[in-house]
Scaffold this active site. Structure first.
Site, mmCIF file in Angstrom:
data_model
loop_
_atom_site.group_PDB
_atom_site.id
_atom_site.type_symbol
_atom_site.label_atom_id
_atom_site.label_comp_id
_atom_site.label_asym_id
_atom_site.label_seq_id
_atom_site.Cartn_x
_atom_site.Cartn_y
_atom_site.Cartn_z
ATOM 1 N N ASP A 32 0.905 -1.307 -0.206
ATOM 2 C CA ASP A 32 0.005 -0.229 0.122
ATOM 3 C C ASP A 32 0.799 1.118 0.108
ATOM 4 O OD1 ASP A 32 -2.752 0.649 0.080
ATOM 5 O OD2 ASP A 32 -2.241 2.072 1.598
ATOM 6 N N HIS A 50 10.823 4.347 -2.605
ATOM 7 C CA HIS A 50 10.000 4.054 -1.400
ATOM 8 C C HIS A 50 9.957 2.636 -1.370
ATOM 9 C CE1 HIS A 50 7.608 5.161 -4.563
ATOM 10 N NE2 HIS A 50 6.235 4.539 -4.284
HETATM 11 P P1 ITT Z 1 -3.366 -2.145 -5.250
HETATM 12 O O1 ITT Z 1 -4.339 -1.587 -4.062
HETATM 13 O O2 ITT Z 1 -4.159 -3.160 -5.941
HETATM 14 O O3 ITT Z 1 -2.015 -2.699 -4.971
HETATM 15 P P2 ITT Z 1 -3.632 0.492 -6.151
HETATM 16 O O4 ITT Z 1 -2.825 1.087 -7.173
HETATM 17 O O5 ITT Z 1 -5.047 0.799 -5.819
HETATM 18 O O6 ITT Z 1 -3.121 -1.092 -6.625
HETATM 19 P P3 ITT Z 1 -2.728 2.000 -3.601
HETATM 20 O O7 ITT Z 1 -4.229 1.821 -3.119
HETATM 21 O O8 ITT Z 1 -1.628 1.296 -2.721
HETATM 22 O O9 ITT Z 1 -2.799 0.968 -5.055
HETATM 23 O O10 ITT Z 1 -2.649 3.282 -4.207
HETATM 24 C C1 ITT Z 1 -1.326 3.679 -4.757
HETATM 25 C C2 ITT Z 1 -1.244 4.828 -5.531
HETATM 26 O O11 ITT Z 1 -0.197 5.506 -5.060
HETATM 27 C C3 ITT Z 1 -1.151 4.205 -6.927
HETATM 28 O O12 ITT Z 1 -2.103 3.830 -7.754
HETATM 29 C C4 ITT Z 1 -0.445 5.791 -7.611
HETATM 30 O O13 ITT Z 1 -1.576 6.524 -7.899
HETATM 31 C C5 ITT Z 1 0.485 6.152 -6.141
HETATM 32 N N1 ITT Z 1 1.730 5.508 -6.317
HETATM 33 C C6 ITT Z 1 2.526 4.692 -5.375
HETATM 34 N N2 ITT Z 1 3.485 4.369 -5.763
HETATM 35 C C7 ITT Z 1 4.038 5.014 -6.747
HETATM 36 C C8 ITT Z 1 5.119 4.942 -7.419
HETATM 37 O O14 ITT Z 1 5.913 4.567 -7.029
HETATM 38 N N3 ITT Z 1 5.174 6.062 -8.384
HETATM 39 C C9 ITT Z 1 4.151 7.027 -8.606
HETATM 40 N N4 ITT Z 1 2.734 6.901 -8.243
HETATM 41 C C10 ITT Z 1 2.906 5.702 -6.987
#
Ligand code: ITT
Length: 208
Positions: free
Chosen positions: A70, A186
């Protein structure tokens, strides 16, 4: 026998980074390969709580060791937003993730109009959790400091990468190679903390 580990994310950008960095003597499988499973509701108050919930629920449903991520973008001038709401900050849902990424970025850039350079500080946060069907096995976190740009730059990566400026490299994350991003990011940091502990657990399991 190699232990099967479920990489429990629907985000193809995360899958690519997790697969690249978790390459090891275990078989990584995706939700597509072992599902379909009902979507886990992310209703935790922190990245760590949501990662734990995703790993535990998918491990219970699948019967497999499961790693979840997450993550999100924390912007100081927006009092921590989008934070745990990063994935759907624009308020829309669509199967087309690049469209959602574009709208999320647009919303951030609009909210940041007029914020001076020294107040554009932000960080990406990643919480990882490994669970088996009965318990949490490992939890790690990583953070990546940067600045929010006033326009998009670069075409690689995913999510908010085109507006996240890395001062030491004078580039956005979307202008970095996958290897450069993993080195600093991260997710890269959280994975480097998780990997040796996972390798030890796999060894204990193989010998036990
Ligand atoms: P899952 O829950 O299925 O893993 P998700 O994309 O919905 O997929 P999250 O709820 O953890 O996952 O949301 C993470 C969001 O944060 C992601 O959709 C991106 O918009 C942002 N994010 C996370 N890591 C990133 C990265 O390395 N580079 C750019 N944006 C990132």
């Amino acid at each position: 026998m190699r232990t099967k580990i479920l990489v429990a994310t629907t985000n193809s950008g995360k899958i690519a980074e997790l697969r690249q960095m978790l390459a090891m003597d275990s078989q990584l499988v995706s939700l597509d390969e072992v599902g379909p499973f009902p979507e886990v509701v992310e209703d935790g108050a922190t990245f760590a709580e949501n990662a734990r919930k995703k790993a535990c629920e998918y491990a219970r449903i699948s019967g497999l060791w499961t790693v979840s991520d997450d993550s999100g973008l924390v912007i100081d001038a927006l009092r921590g937003a989008p934070g745990i709401h990063s994935a759907r900050f624009c308020g829309e849902t669509s199967p087309d993730r690049s469209e959602i990424d574009r709208k999320n970025i647009q919303k951030v850039l609009e909210l940041m109009v007029g914020v001076p350079a020294e107040q554009r500080t932000a960080r990406f946060v990643c919480a990882l959790c490994l669970a088996d069907p009965d318990q949490v096995l490992i939890e790690t976190q990583g953070t990546f400091e940067g600045l929010i740009t006033s326009e998009k730059m670069g075409g690689s990566g995913f999510g908010y990468d085109p507006i996240f400026w890395v001062s030491t490299l004078k580039k956005t994350v979307a202008q970095l190679s996958p290897e450069q991003k993993n080195e600093l990011s991260h997710r890269g940091q959280a994975l480097r903390r998780l990997k040796p502990m996972l390798e030890e657990l796999l060894l204990l399991r193989a010998n036990g």
